[in-house]
Design a protein around this motif. Structure first.
Motif, PDB file in Angstrom:
ATOM      1  N   GLY A  77      30.966  53.786  17.356  1.00  0.00           N
ATOM      2  CA  GLY A  77      30.037  52.821  16.632  1.00  0.00           C
ATOM      3  C   GLY A  77      28.693  53.126  16.233  1.00  0.00           C
ATOM      4  N   HIS A  78      27.968  54.049  17.048  1.00  0.00           N
ATOM      5  CA  HIS A  78      26.626  54.209  16.609  1.00  0.00           C
ATOM      6  C   HIS A  78      26.691  55.189  15.375  1.00  0.00           C
ATOM      7  N   ILE A  79      27.623  56.114  15.433  1.00  0.00           N
ATOM      8  CA  ILE A  79      27.827  56.942  14.244  1.00  0.00           C
ATOM      9  C   ILE A  79      28.094  56.148  12.947  1.00  0.00           C
ATOM     10  N   VAL A  80      28.863  55.042  12.909  1.00  0.00           N
ATOM     11  CA  VAL A  80      29.129  54.330  11.810  1.00  0.00           C
ATOM     12  C   VAL A  80      28.129  53.549  11.220  1.00  0.00           C
ATOM     13  N   SER A 114      22.206  37.383  18.014  1.00  0.00           N
ATOM     14  CA  SER A 114      22.794  36.661  19.349  1.00  0.00           C
ATOM     15  C   SER A 114      24.293  36.632  19.340  1.00  0.00           C
ATOM     16  N   ILE A 115      25.003  36.442  18.116  1.00  0.00           N
ATOM     17  CA  ILE A 115      26.534  36.475  18.610  1.00  0.00           C
ATOM     18  C   ILE A 115      27.068  37.951  18.799  1.00  0.00           C
ATOM     19  N   PHE A 170      26.424  52.756   4.407  1.00  0.00           N
ATOM     20  CA  PHE A 170      27.448  51.821   3.823  1.00  0.00           C
ATOM     21  C   PHE A 170      27.506  50.467   3.996  1.00  0.00           C
ATOM     22  N   GLY A 171      25.916  50.096   4.348  1.00  0.00           N
ATOM     23  CA  GLY A 171      25.692  48.887   4.070  1.00  0.00           C
ATOM     24  C   GLY A 171      26.364  47.681   5.197  1.00  0.00           C
ATOM     25  N   ALA A 172      26.604  46.634   4.499  1.00  0.00           N
ATOM     26  CA  ALA A 172      27.212  45.663   5.619  1.00  0.00           C
ATOM     27  C   ALA A 172      28.573  45.772   6.149  1.00  0.00           C
ATOM     28  N   PRO A 173      29.505  46.484   5.430  1.00  0.00           N
ATOM     29  CA  PRO A 173      30.793  46.956   6.072  1.00  0.00           C
ATOM     30  C   PRO A 173      30.857  47.937   7.075  1.00  0.00           C
ATOM     31  N   ALA A 174      29.648  48.970   7.079  1.00  0.00           N
ATOM     32  CA  ALA A 174      29.410  49.575   8.170  1.00  0.00           C
ATOM     33  C   ALA A 174      28.703  48.909   9.529  1.00  0.00           C
ATOM     34  N   PHE A 187      29.453  45.660  10.439  1.00  0.00           N
ATOM     35  CA  PHE A 187      30.535  44.738  11.097  1.00  0.00           C
ATOM     36  C   PHE A 187      31.568  45.884  11.664  1.00  0.00           C
ATOM     37  N   ILE A 188      31.764  47.122  11.129  1.00  0.00           N
ATOM     38  CA  ILE A 188      32.686  48.197  11.876  1.00  0.00           C
ATOM     39  C   ILE A 188      31.916  48.378  13.179  1.00  0.00           C
ATOM     40  N   SER A 189      30.867  48.974  13.013  1.00  0.00           N
ATOM     41  CA  SER A 189      29.971  49.369  14.278  1.00  0.00           C
ATOM     42  C   SER A 189      29.801  48.166  15.222  1.00  0.00           C
ATOM     43  N   ILE A 190      29.969  46.913  14.749  1.00  0.00           N
ATOM     44  CA  ILE A 190      29.835  45.992  15.737  1.00  0.00           C
ATOM     45  C   ILE A 190      31.086  45.983  16.626  1.00  0.00           C
ATOM     46  N   ALA A 191      32.062  45.859  15.845  1.00  0.00           N
ATOM     47  CA  ALA A 191      33.457  46.123  16.453  1.00  0.00           C
ATOM     48  C   ALA A 191      33.593  47.016  17.341  1.00  0.00           C
TER      49      ALA A 191
END
Length: 489
Positions: free
Chosen positions: A100-103, A63-64, A108-112, A114-118
């Protein structure tokens, strides 16, 4: 380029509508393909290829994430209005979405994540409001094709959203989540190539120009405000860390608060601006109750990829003979019904012409259908209990109802936003339309935590009834709203 009123090259609509239609097709393919599997990816065990988050946290992040995507439309509107114009904003937004979709497709789990979200948040903020604003720019203010044009444009969005879960969802849930995310990246790449070359031929020259460019002396105060905003966020995060409350849930809460406050600030800023006339100010006032109605509608509609997605995975019979239906495929129901309904609504508004219901009345009816779509979900739980897998037809019925509401609110809302927008805030006013979705999902990020098998009846009932009640209130307010709209239907 032909004049706006004489251009009928695309099914009776301006040829530029085709360019924007297919741009949104591929952008929505990439976005909704990713969303169809993201919830399941987050709460699936690490050993099974997921991230291993809790269901509650995963639902809240979903949601966020949606809230941030639409919240960033404020940035996109500002960049377009004051810096580079809508056409270039869309192009650079597409670039960020691809990366973003490539990342996200990397292991690479959770870090990928959150980077993708940004990246996707910023990219969609640049792209989405400006594509819609350019659709409005294809028509003169009194062109009766405007509402039907927006309906066709929304159908393009939903064609992309229809195929995405079928392809990305099946690949992601059957083979590998990361493979599914990579397909989403390819979709956005195709859309951006088409937009770049086709846009040169068929989009207006005005779309290359910022309608309210920064004047000499405005850059420095703007940069100062941005830096102060970033500093304030950093200070808050540091304070949260030292008091021991810096965690995912509290960060989501902070974003939820911001998501609700931003549109409030935006309305105050526009109403107090010296750049708008008295008529424009009244039109902004008329827009406020429509905005609130949109928030309530999107709060229900956007739970299709969260609450109803959980219901599909956990409490729905997915066996069709020997074939197991991927839970992500239920995400096609939203665009499927939009595609089925859109030709009828596009024909209806043209057929009725000036005798069609006003925009506020369309919003009223849309809220009623949205509320009922949640109330029907109470029935199978009461009939069969919380631990019995029920027929998928209940989800089909719920989506069938809410999408009638969407056709009464979404394309109409896009159209009325462009018509009520003050000239100095054209793209930023379109950002306000997307901020309704952002505020709705910011609220959802907290509300969805209340959804469990034990609270389903109360959850669906309360949300459904609140939405219907506001529809009744809006119906009584409609004459006053229509007067403030000053001739805009």
């Amino acid at each position: 380029m032909k004049s706006r009123d004489s251009d009928h090259a695309f099914f009776g609509q301006p040829r530029g509508l085709s360019t924007l239609f297919f741009t949104e097709f591929w952008e929505r393919f990439s976005y909704y393909g990713m969303r169809a599997i993201l919830l399941y990816y987050m709460y699936t065990k690490v050993s099974n290829g997921g991230l291993g988050f809790s269901e509650s946290t995963s639902a809240s992040i979903m949601s966020i994430y949606g809230s941030l995507v639409y919240m960033s439309s404020v940035i996109g509107g500002f960049v377009s209005d004051r810096l580079i114009g809508p056409r270039r904003s869309v192009f650079w937004g597409g670039i960020l979405i691809i990366f973003g979709h490539i990342v996200l497709s990397t292991p690479f789990g959770a870090p990928a994540l959150f980077i993708s979200i940004a990246l996707i948040v910023l990219g969609t903020g640049l792209l989405k409001p400006n594509v819609s604003e350019m659709v409005g720019g294809l028509y003169s203010e009194d062109d009766i094709r405007r509402d039907s044009g927006f309906s066709i444009f929304v159908m393009g969005i939903n064609f992309g959203s229809l195929f995405a879960p079928l392809i990305v969802g099946w690949i992601g849930q059957t083979y590998n989540y990361h493979m599914g995310f990579s397909i989403a990246a390819v979709g956005m790449f195709i859309g951006l190539i088409m937009y770049y070359f086709d846009g040169k031929k068929y989009l207006t020259e005005d779309s290359l120009v910022a309608p309210d460019p920064l004047k000499p002396g405005e850059s420095r105060p703007m940069v100062r405000k941005i830096l102060l905003g970033i500093l304030a966020v950093i200070v808050v995060l540091i304070a949260m860390y030292f008091v021991g409350v810096l965690n995912v849930d509290n960060i989501i809460l902070l974003i939820s608060i911001i998501g609700v406050l931003i549109p409030v600030w935006y309305f105050i800023m526009m109403l107090m601006s010296k750049k708008i006339s008295t008529v424009e100010r009244d039109r902004v006032k008329a827009y406020i109750p429509l905005f609130i109605a949109a928030v309530l509608f999107w709060a229900i509609e956007e739970q299709g990829s969260v609450v109803l997605a959980l219901f599909a995975s956990q409490q729905t019979n997915l066996q069709l003979g020997s074939f197991t239906i991927p839970a992500s495929w239920f995400q096609t129901l939203n665009p499927l019904f939009i595609i089925i309904y859109t030709p009828f609504f596009a024909w209806l508004w043209v057929k009725m012409g000036k005798h069609q219901p006003s925009s506020p009345k369309k919003f009223d009816y849309g809220l009623f259908f949205a509320g009922i779509s949640f109330l029907v979900m109470v029935i199978p739980v009461l009939m069969f209990g919380t631990h019995t897998k029920v027929s998928p037809l209940w989800l089909v019925l719920s989506w069938a109802l809410v999408e009638i509401g969407e056709l009464l609110i979404s394309p109409v809302g896009l159209s009325v936003t462009t018509k009520l927008a003050p000239r100095a805030f054209q793209s930023q006013m379109m950002s306000m339309w997307f901020l309704a979705d952002s505020a709705a999902q910011a609220i959802n990020a907290q509300v969805v935590k209340l959804y469990t098998p034990g609270t389903e009846v109360t959850y669906f009932t309360v949300v459904g009834i609140v939405t219907i009640l506001f529809g009744v209130i809006l119906l009584f307010m409609t004459p006053r709203i229509e007067k403030l709209m000053d001739g805009v239907n």
